[in-house]
Design a protein around this motif. Structure first.
Motif, short mmCIF file in Angstrom:
data_model
loop_
_atom_site.label_atom_id
_atom_site.label_comp_id
_atom_site.label_asym_id
_atom_site.label_seq_id
_atom_site.Cartn_x
_atom_site.Cartn_y
_atom_site.Cartn_z
N ASP A 21 12.34 -13.05 4.33
CA ASP A 21 12.25 -13.57 5.70
C ASP A 21 10.94 -13.15 6.35
O ASP A 21 10.34 -13.92 7.10
N GLN A 22 10.48 -11.94 6.06
CA GLN A 22 9.20 -11.49 6.63
C GLN A 22 8.04 -12.34 6.12
O GLN A 22 7.14 -12.70 6.88
N THR A 23 8.07 -12.68 4.84
CA THR A 23 7.02 -13.54 4.27
C THR A 23 7.08 -14.94 4.89
O THR A 23 6.03 -15.53 5.21
N ARG A 24 8.29 -15.46 5.06
CA ARG A 24 8.44 -16.78 5.70
C ARG A 24 7.84 -16.77 7.10
O ARG A 24 7.09 -17.69 7.48
N ARG A 25 8.13 -15.72 7.84
CA ARG A 25 7.62 -15.63 9.22
C ARG A 25 6.11 -15.50 9.25
O ARG A 25 5.45 -16.09 10.11
N LEU A 31 4.22 -13.94 12.40
CA LEU A 31 3.76 -12.56 12.28
C LEU A 31 2.25 -12.57 12.09
O LEU A 31 1.73 -13.38 11.31
N SER A 32 1.57 -11.68 12.78
CA SER A 32 0.12 -11.59 12.63
C SER A 32 -0.24 -10.88 11.33
O SER A 32 0.63 -10.27 10.67
N GLU A 33 -1.51 -10.91 10.97
CA GLU A 33 -1.99 -10.21 9.77
C GLU A 33 -1.67 -8.73 9.85
O GLU A 33 -1.21 -8.12 8.88
N ASP A 34 -1.95 -8.12 11.00
CA ASP A 34 -1.70 -6.69 11.18
C ASP A 34 -0.20 -6.37 11.11
O ASP A 34 0.20 -5.34 10.56
N GLU A 35 0.63 -7.23 11.68
CA GLU A 35 2.08 -7.00 11.64
C GLU A 35 2.61 -7.10 10.22
O GLU A 35 3.52 -6.36 9.82
N PHE A 36 2.07 -8.03 9.46
CA PHE A 36 2.54 -8.23 8.09
C PHE A 36 2.01 -7.16 7.14
O PHE A 36 2.64 -6.87 6.11
N LEU A 37 0.87 -6.57 7.47
CA LEU A 37 0.23 -5.59 6.59
C LEU A 37 1.20 -4.48 6.20
O LEU A 37 1.40 -4.20 5.01
N GLN A 42 4.88 -1.90 2.22
CA GLN A 42 6.17 -1.28 1.93
C GLN A 42 6.82 -1.88 0.68
O GLN A 42 7.70 -1.27 0.08
N ASN A 43 6.36 -3.07 0.31
CA ASN A 43 6.90 -3.75 -0.87
C ASN A 43 5.87 -3.88 -1.99
O ASN A 43 5.98 -4.75 -2.85
N HIS A 114 12.00 -2.77 -8.77
CA HIS A 114 11.53 -3.10 -7.42
C HIS A 114 10.08 -2.68 -7.28
O HIS A 114 9.47 -2.15 -8.22
N ALA A 115 9.53 -2.90 -6.09
CA ALA A 115 8.17 -2.46 -5.79
C ALA A 115 8.15 -1.60 -4.53
O ALA A 115 7.11 -1.42 -3.90
N ILE A 116 9.29 -1.04 -4.18
CA ILE A 116 9.44 -0.25 -2.96
C ILE A 116 8.65 1.05 -3.08
O ILE A 116 8.73 1.75 -4.09
N GLN A 117 7.88 1.37 -2.04
CA GLN A 117 7.12 2.61 -1.94
C GLN A 117 6.11 2.80 -3.07
O GLN A 117 5.84 3.92 -3.49
N THR A 118 5.56 1.69 -3.55
CA THR A 118 4.46 1.80 -4.51
C THR A 118 3.12 1.69 -3.80
O THR A 118 2.07 1.68 -4.45
N SER A 119 3.15 1.59 -2.47
CA SER A 119 1.94 1.60 -1.67
C SER A 119 2.31 2.09 -0.28
O SER A 119 3.48 2.33 0.02
N GLY A 120 1.32 2.25 0.58
CA GLY A 120 1.57 2.73 1.92
C GLY A 120 1.60 4.24 2.00
O GLY A 120 1.55 4.95 0.98
N ASN A 121 1.70 4.77 3.21
CA ASN A 121 1.66 6.22 3.44
C ASN A 121 3.07 6.80 3.35
O ASN A 121 3.69 7.20 4.35
N CYS A 122 3.56 6.84 2.13
CA CYS A 122 4.92 7.28 1.87
C CYS A 122 4.94 8.05 0.55
O CYS A 122 3.91 8.23 -0.09
N ILE A 123 6.11 8.50 0.14
CA ILE A 123 6.25 9.19 -1.14
C ILE A 123 6.28 8.15 -2.25
O ILE A 123 7.16 7.28 -2.27
#
Length: 549
Positions: A21-25, A31-37, A42-43, A114-123
């Motif tokens: 749904d986020q990709t569709r939006r 959703l703006s570029e910054d909002e989608f970033l 996260q995925n 999955h691809a969860i938490q393979t990027s971003g400022n997370c563990i």
């Protein structure tokens, strides 16, 4: 391997629907570029130089043949027919279309990936020894502890927006460090005390990138019951005091160095005093539940090894592969086998969709349907009967995965570099290929012995150049590609950062420079002395003089 429970699968399915749904939006302009970033990160979705890149999580490097076949299908259907094994034991797809990613995530969820938490400022993905569970040197299997850390860290809201990305590694071998815990944000070393009780020596503050450094011991012996509470204490201190204004100073290594290990330890102990014996305390029942997912496969007790010695004596090529690419196993009659993804002329760490399918078939035939990814961008069959080794070698050789160069100069670690990555200052792949071709004499490679050569296309150090015996770093000089060389790095129990040799070199010089470094080593080494020992004995100056005059 760990099999998802009903709630695990539900979480994955819900995340796929959410991201769809986020990709569709985003595509609809809602959703703006910054909002989608933040949502795509996260995925696991990056925007690289020419196309998106999807990083797929492979917890502690462990894959089933079913999962490998699904990766083959995804690379064939949604990408350009190949995948890339990363130094964190994950898999990357370099050409997916942004609008196809929700479908890819659904395909992955169907096989518990999955691809969860393979990027971003997370563990990020928790890693360990690719031979975990079969390594005869380990004190116990580290994979259950990795799984416990994975479950604790996944979707943990407290650590979803850390100051910077965060990496954890677990090691269970007493005198070696195959997981390279010394250069991780947190390194966890399994130990047994004098009473035989399991605990952890916990390191913090290691890392590579722009300011490479090794970690410090924060917890000398953390009882197993308090592992998660102690890790959470380290992360809370980092979350509270980490620099959020400058990403180049945001990693935990900067904070540990600024405060000093003693002060950081003091702050951790204050947090730990509040968390200890709380709801994160591990119980024997919960640990036993996770450990039960990693029971031994049904090894044969009647493995016939009578012909092996004759085959080794009669076939030089098989003998060389056996002694280079296989290693001892905790179970008598078995070996662990490494498939080297480093054949000359191929991109280090790349594997095609057809090869993925073939490797899955071989895993079913020879290794109980299981595959491991290694930190060195190779793959491993962990449980091969000695009586099957010759047949397996023949099949691997036909696929191009039996090159007997494991641990040698051409078994290099190499990031995608400027050919794919938008962050890179220079290309890595052509440098790797040039060095492969220059040192394609297998007799000479084996005479040289163990040499770790690592190549990164920028200071982010995805190729781990800092801890290579020889490291190559791509740098930009007024729009032109140059390469800086470091010597003396170590990714073993000592975890040492290499020393810069001097001014950088143009792209057409770098292979000649490596040949000169190797030539001086051959001239100066003592009998059977490895490269790193020669370097540590004679130091940097002779190499500088030989290269720069």
């Amino acid at each position: 391997m760990y099999v998802y429970q009903e709630h695990d699968q539900q979480l994955l399915n819900e995340r796929v629907a959410q991201y769809r749904d986020q990709t569709r939006r985003y595509l609809a302009g809602e959703l703006s570029e910054d909002e989608f970033l933040a949502l795509r990160l996260q995925n696991g979705l990056y925007i690289q130089r020419y196309a998106p890149m999807l990083r797929i999580a492979v917890p502690y490097g462990l894959l089933s043949s079913r999962q490998l076949r699904r990766l083959a299908h995804i690379s064939r259907t949604y990408d350009k027919g190949f995948a890339h094994v990363s130094t964190r034991q994950n898999v990357q797809m370099n050409w997916p279309a942004l609008e196809d990613v929700p479908d890819i995530l659904a395909e992955l969820a169907d096989v518990q990936m999955h691809a969860i938490q393979t990027s971003g400022n997370c563990i990020r993905n928790t890693t360990t020894d690719e031979y975990a569970g079969v390594n005869p040197k380990e004190i116990e299997d580290p994979r259950p502890w990795c799984e416990i850390i994975r479950q604790w860290s996944t979707f943990n809201p407290e650590f979803a927006y850390l100051p910077r990305k965060f990496k954890i590694a677990v090691n269970a071998v007493p005198d070696e460090d195959p997981a390279i815990i010394g250069v991780h944000d947190i390194g966890v070393q399994l130990v047994h005390n004098d009473a035989g009780e399991t605990g952890f020596q916990v390191w913090a503050g290691g890392g590579l990138g722009r300011t490479p450094m090794t970690g410090a011991v924060i917890g000398e012996f953390v009882p197993w019951q308090h592992l998660l509470s102690y890790l959470e204490s380290i992360l809370r201190v980092y979350n509270k005091y980490g620099n959020r204004d400058n990403k180049y100073k945001a990693r935990i290594k900067i904070l540990v160095k600024a405060l000093g290990a003693d002060k950081y330890r003091e702050l951790v102990e204050e947090e730990f005093a509040e968390l200890k014996d709380g709801p994160m305390t591990l119980t024997e029942a919960e640990v036993a539940r996770i450990q039960a997912c990693f029971t031994d496969v049904e090894y044969r007790s009647d493995v016939d090894t009578s012909e092996l010695d004759a085959l080794l004596a009669d076939n030089k090529a098989f003998n060389r592969w056996y002694h280079t690419n296989t290693r001892p196993h905790k179970q008598a009659g078995y070996r662990a086998v490494t498939l080297t993804l480093k054949k000359t002329g191929r991109v280090p760490g790349d594997i095609s969709d057809e090869q993925l399918d073939a490797v899955a078939d071989l895993a079913d035939k020879y290794s109980f349907g299981e595959i491991r990814n290694s930190h060195q961008q190779n793959m491993v069959f962990s449980d091969v009967a000695a009586s099957d080794l010759f047949a397996l070698w023949q099949e691997l050789d036909a696929l191009g995965f039996a090159t007997p160069n494991l641990g040698l100069l051409t078994d290099m670690v190499c990031c995608p570099g400027g050919d794919l990555c938008a962050l890179a200052n220079a290309k890595s792949i052509p440098v790797a290929e040039s060095i492969q071709r220059r040192f394609d004499d297998m007799d000479y490679l084996h005479d040289l012995g163990k040499i770790d050569l690592n190549i990164s296309g920028c200071m982010n150090a995805c190729g781990h150049h800092h801890i290579g015996h020889i490291g190559i770093l791509g740098v930009d000089k007024k729009g032109k590609e140059f390469y800086q060389v470091t010597l003396g790095g170590r990714g073993d129990r000592e975890s040492k950062v290499g020393e810069k040799m001097g001014p950088s070199f143009e792209s057409d010089e770098i292979t000649d420079v490596i040949e000169k470094i190797i030539g001086l080593y051959v001239e100066k080494r003592l009998e059977n002395e490895p490269f790193i020992d020669t370097y540590e004995r004679i130091g940097m100056d002779p190499f500088k003089e030989h290269i720069y005059g």
